[in-house]
Write a protein that holds these residues in place. Structure first.
Motif, PDB file in Angstrom:
ATOM      1  N   PHE A   2       0.843  -1.184   0.000  1.00  0.00           N
ATOM      2  CA  PHE A   2       0.000   0.000   0.000  1.00  0.00           C
ATOM      3  C   PHE A   2       0.882   1.239   0.000  1.00  0.00           C
ATOM      4  CE2 PHE A   2      -2.821  -3.140   2.061  1.00  0.00           C
ATOM      5  CZ  PHE A   2      -3.923  -3.040   1.226  1.00  0.00           C
ATOM      6  N   PRO A   3       0.515   2.268  -0.775  1.00  0.00           N
ATOM      7  CA  PRO A   3       1.360   3.459  -0.839  1.00  0.00           C
ATOM      8  C   PRO A   3       1.296   4.318   0.430  1.00  0.00           C
ATOM      9  CG  PRO A   3      -0.599   3.730  -2.210  1.00  0.00           C
ATOM     10  CD  PRO A   3      -0.608   2.320  -1.695  1.00  0.00           C
ATOM     11  N   THR A   4       0.214   4.251   1.186  1.00  0.00           N
ATOM     12  CA  THR A   4       0.036   5.087   2.367  1.00  0.00           C
ATOM     13  C   THR A   4      -0.056   4.219   3.611  1.00  0.00           C
ATOM     14  OG1 THR A   4      -1.233   6.615   0.987  1.00  0.00           O
ATOM     15  CG2 THR A   4      -1.389   6.916   3.364  1.00  0.00           C
ATOM     16  N   VAL A   5       0.619   4.636   4.679  1.00  0.00           N
ATOM     17  CA  VAL A   5       0.564   3.895   5.941  1.00  0.00           C
ATOM     18  C   VAL A   5      -0.714   4.298   6.677  1.00  0.00           C
ATOM     19  CG1 VAL A   5       1.709   3.487   8.149  1.00  0.00           C
ATOM     20  CG2 VAL A   5       3.070   3.771   6.067  1.00  0.00           C
ATOM     21  N   ARG A   6      -1.589   3.309   6.895  1.00  0.00           N
ATOM     22  CA  ARG A   6      -2.853   3.493   7.610  1.00  0.00           C
ATOM     23  C   ARG A   6      -3.185   2.183   8.281  1.00  0.00           C
ATOM     24  NH1 ARG A   6      -5.879   6.246   2.486  1.00  0.00           N
ATOM     25  NH2 ARG A   6      -4.976   4.589   1.304  1.00  0.00           N
ATOM     26  N   PRO A   7      -4.188   2.192   9.164  1.00  0.00           N
ATOM     27  CA  PRO A   7      -4.633   0.916   9.739  1.00  0.00           C
ATOM     28  C   PRO A   7      -5.078  -0.038   8.634  1.00  0.00           C
ATOM     29  CG  PRO A   7      -5.682   2.771  10.853  1.00  0.00           C
ATOM     30  CD  PRO A   7      -4.941   3.322   9.672  1.00  0.00           C
ATOM     31  N   GLN A   8      -4.856  -1.325   8.861  1.00  0.00           N
ATOM     32  CA  GLN A   8      -5.218  -2.321   7.845  1.00  0.00           C
ATOM     33  C   GLN A   8      -6.478  -3.078   8.253  1.00  0.00           C
ATOM     34  OE1 GLN A   8      -2.122  -4.428   5.792  1.00  0.00           O
ATOM     35  NE2 GLN A   8      -3.204  -6.356   6.047  1.00  0.00           N
ATOM     36  N   ARG A   9      -7.347  -3.306   7.299  1.00  0.00           N
ATOM     37  CA  ARG A   9      -8.573  -4.081   7.494  1.00  0.00           C
ATOM     38  C   ARG A   9      -8.502  -5.293   6.565  1.00  0.00           C
ATOM     39  NH1 ARG A   9     -13.408  -3.679   9.603  1.00  0.00           N
ATOM     40  NH2 ARG A   9     -12.942  -1.593  10.345  1.00  0.00           N
ATOM     41  N   VAL A  10      -8.664  -6.485   7.138  1.00  0.00           N
ATOM     42  CA  VAL A  10      -8.700  -7.717   6.355  1.00  0.00           C
ATOM     43  C   VAL A  10     -10.161  -8.090   6.153  1.00  0.00           C
ATOM     44  CG1 VAL A  10      -8.083 -10.166   6.306  1.00  0.00           C
ATOM     45  CG2 VAL A  10      -6.476  -8.486   7.256  1.00  0.00           C
ATOM     46  N   MET A  11     -10.544  -8.320   4.907  1.00  0.00           N
ATOM     47  CA  MET A  11     -11.929  -8.676   4.585  1.00  0.00           C
ATOM     48  C   MET A  11     -11.939  -9.892   3.662  1.00  0.00           C
ATOM     49  SD  MET A  11     -13.661  -4.934   3.971  1.00  0.00           S
ATOM     50  CE  MET A  11     -15.277  -5.391   4.614  1.00  0.00           C
ATOM     51  N   TYR A  12     -12.958 -10.722   3.838  1.00  0.00           N
ATOM     52  CA  TYR A  12     -13.179 -11.878   2.968  1.00  0.00           C
ATOM     53  C   TYR A  12     -14.405 -11.582   2.125  1.00  0.00           C
ATOM     54  CZ  TYR A  12      -9.785 -14.606   5.573  1.00  0.00           C
ATOM     55  OH  TYR A  12      -8.622 -15.077   6.138  1.00  0.00           O
ATOM     56  N   GLN A  13     -14.305 -11.752   0.811  1.00  0.00           N
ATOM     57  CA  GLN A  13     -15.369 -11.372  -0.115  1.00  0.00           C
ATOM     58  C   GLN A  13     -15.910 -12.581  -0.861  1.00  0.00           C
ATOM     59  OE1 GLN A  13     -15.485 -11.318  -3.711  1.00  0.00           O
ATOM     60  NE2 GLN A  13     -17.428 -10.254  -3.711  1.00  0.00           N
ATOM     61  N   ASP A  14     -17.192 -12.508  -1.202  1.00  0.00           N
ATOM     62  CA  ASP A  14     -17.813 -13.546  -2.029  1.00  0.00           C
ATOM     63  C   ASP A  14     -19.120 -12.995  -2.601  1.00  0.00           C
ATOM     64  OD1 ASP A  14     -17.808 -16.132  -3.158  1.00  0.00           O
ATOM     65  OD2 ASP A  14     -19.175 -16.866  -1.615  1.00  0.00           O
ATOM     66  N   GLU A  86      -8.484   3.520   5.843  1.00  0.00           N
ATOM     67  CA  GLU A  86      -7.875   2.218   6.110  1.00  0.00           C
ATOM     68  C   GLU A  86      -7.395   1.595   4.800  1.00  0.00           C
ATOM     69  OE1 GLU A  86     -10.030  -0.400   8.902  1.00  0.00           O
ATOM     70  OE2 GLU A  86     -11.495   1.223   9.029  1.00  0.00           O
ATOM     71  N   ASN A  87      -6.355   0.778   4.911  1.00  0.00           N
ATOM     72  CA  ASN A  87      -5.932  -0.065   3.797  1.00  0.00           C
ATOM     73  C   ASN A  87      -6.679  -1.384   3.922  1.00  0.00           C
ATOM     74  OD1 ASN A  87      -4.068   1.699   2.593  1.00  0.00           O
ATOM     75  ND2 ASN A  87      -2.520   1.140   4.091  1.00  0.00           N
ATOM     76  N   ILE A  88      -7.275  -1.844   2.836  1.00  0.00           N
ATOM     77  CA  ILE A  88      -8.100  -3.054   2.855  1.00  0.00           C
ATOM     78  C   ILE A  88      -7.389  -4.165   2.097  1.00  0.00           C
ATOM     79  CG2 ILE A  88     -10.317  -4.055   2.193  1.00  0.00           C
ATOM     80  CD1 ILE A  88     -11.319  -1.043   2.127  1.00  0.00           C
ATOM     81  N   LEU A  89      -7.169  -5.268   2.779  1.00  0.00           N
ATOM     82  CA  LEU A  89      -6.691  -6.485   2.138  1.00  0.00           C
ATOM     83  C   LEU A  89      -7.918  -7.364   1.957  1.00  0.00           C
ATOM     84  CD1 LEU A  89      -4.431  -8.312   1.100  1.00  0.00           C
ATOM     85  CD2 LEU A  89      -4.184  -9.175   3.442  1.00  0.00           C
ATOM     86  N   MET A  90      -8.379  -7.507   0.713  1.00  0.00           N
ATOM     87  CA  MET A  90      -9.589  -8.270   0.438  1.00  0.00           C
ATOM     88  C   MET A  90      -9.206  -9.642  -0.105  1.00  0.00           C
ATOM     89  SD  MET A  90     -13.069  -7.199  -1.499  1.00  0.00           S
ATOM     90  CE  MET A  90     -13.327  -5.884  -0.336  1.00  0.00           C
ATOM     91  N   ILE A  91      -9.632 -10.676   0.624  1.00  0.00           N
ATOM     92  CA  ILE A  91      -9.319 -12.057   0.277  1.00  0.00           C
ATOM     93  C   ILE A  91     -10.545 -12.654  -0.395  1.00  0.00           C
ATOM     94  CG2 ILE A  91      -8.656 -14.314   1.213  1.00  0.00           C
ATOM     95  CD1 ILE A  91      -7.427 -12.676   3.610  1.00  0.00           C
ATOM     96  N   GLU A 107      -6.934   2.904  -4.499  1.00  0.00           N
ATOM     97  CA  GLU A 107      -5.570   2.927  -3.943  1.00  0.00           C
ATOM     98  C   GLU A 107      -5.486   2.336  -2.542  1.00  0.00           C
ATOM     99  OE1 GLU A 107      -4.062   5.135  -1.478  1.00  0.00           O
ATOM    100  OE2 GLU A 107      -5.955   6.023  -0.925  1.00  0.00           O
ATOM    101  N   ASN A 108      -6.602   2.232  -1.824  1.00  0.00           N
ATOM    102  CA  ASN A 108      -6.555   1.673  -0.470  1.00  0.00           C
ATOM    103  C   ASN A 108      -7.019   0.221  -0.412  1.00  0.00           C
ATOM    104  OD1 ASN A 108      -9.298   2.331  -0.938  1.00  0.00           O
ATOM    105  ND2 ASN A 108      -9.681   2.591   1.247  1.00  0.00           N
ATOM    106  N   LEU A 109      -7.052  -0.465  -1.566  1.00  0.00           N
ATOM    107  CA  LEU A 109      -7.547  -1.843  -1.605  1.00  0.00           C
ATOM    108  C   LEU A 109      -6.575  -2.729  -2.381  1.00  0.00           C
ATOM    109  CD1 LEU A 109     -11.195  -2.764  -1.840  1.00  0.00           C
ATOM    110  CD2 LEU A 109      -9.641  -4.027  -3.275  1.00  0.00           C
TER     111      LEU A 109
END
Length: 182
Positions: A2-14, A86-91, A107-109
């Protein structure tokens, strides 16, 4: 990543398909009653897109007319806008519209793909089960619009009940891995 340092949120998508095919199930009734349930078989469908954040029970969803890269783009943009700080890591799984070259990620995903043929690794799958059990079994809908209205009611109820969502999707190994990564 991620280009910007922010809190990270992990999400699972379907995504899940909901249609005007009735889902009949057994139910309790006092003897000698035999409940009758209306059944139908009409091929009309709509689709729910959702992503769950197991660590806090947040769930975000949209009802869209199809599964496609166009609809996936709408969903990804919506989720990114809901968490702008937040930066989102979407699994997610490796469906074709998830890996489309036409997707322009906010940019935040960032996307991370599950191994092929492994729906048991995605806690969002269990939320579909909850939604179908609590809002759709033994129901028949007079129109696709009526089905979509019920789908929205169920999705909103889950989105607002973080405790219930976390109890379904907050698997210990996921929470532990997120905690140690941060």
């Amino acid at each position: 990543m991620f280009p910007t340092v922010r809190p990270q949120r992990v999400m699972y998508q379907d995504e899940a398909r909901f249609g005007r095919i009735s889902d009949t199930r057994y139910c309790w009734a006092e003897k000698p009653l035999h409940p009758e349930v209306k059944a139908m078989l009409i091929y009309q469908y709509t689709y729910a897109y959702a992503a769950v954040s197991p660590q806090d029970g947040r769930m975000d969803s949209l009802v869209l007319p199809e599964v496609s890269s166009k609809c996936m783009q709408i969903f990804l943009n919506e989720v990114a806008q809901r968490y702008p700080d937040e930066n989102i890591l979407m699994i997610m799984d490796g469906a074709g519209w998830h890996k489309s070259h036409h997707l322009q990620l906010p940019e935040n995903l960032h996307l991370l793909f599950l191994p092929p043929y492994s729906p048991e690794l995605n806690p969002q799958e269990h939320l579909w089960d909850e939604l179908r059990e609590k809002y759709f079994h033994n129901r028949a809908f007079d129109s696709l619009e009526a089905l979509e209205d019920q789908l929205v009611v169920g999705l909103r109820a889950l989105e607002e009940d973080h405790t219930r969502v976390k109890s379904i999707a907050g698997w210990e190994y996921i929470i532990n891995s997120i905690s140690t990564a941060n």
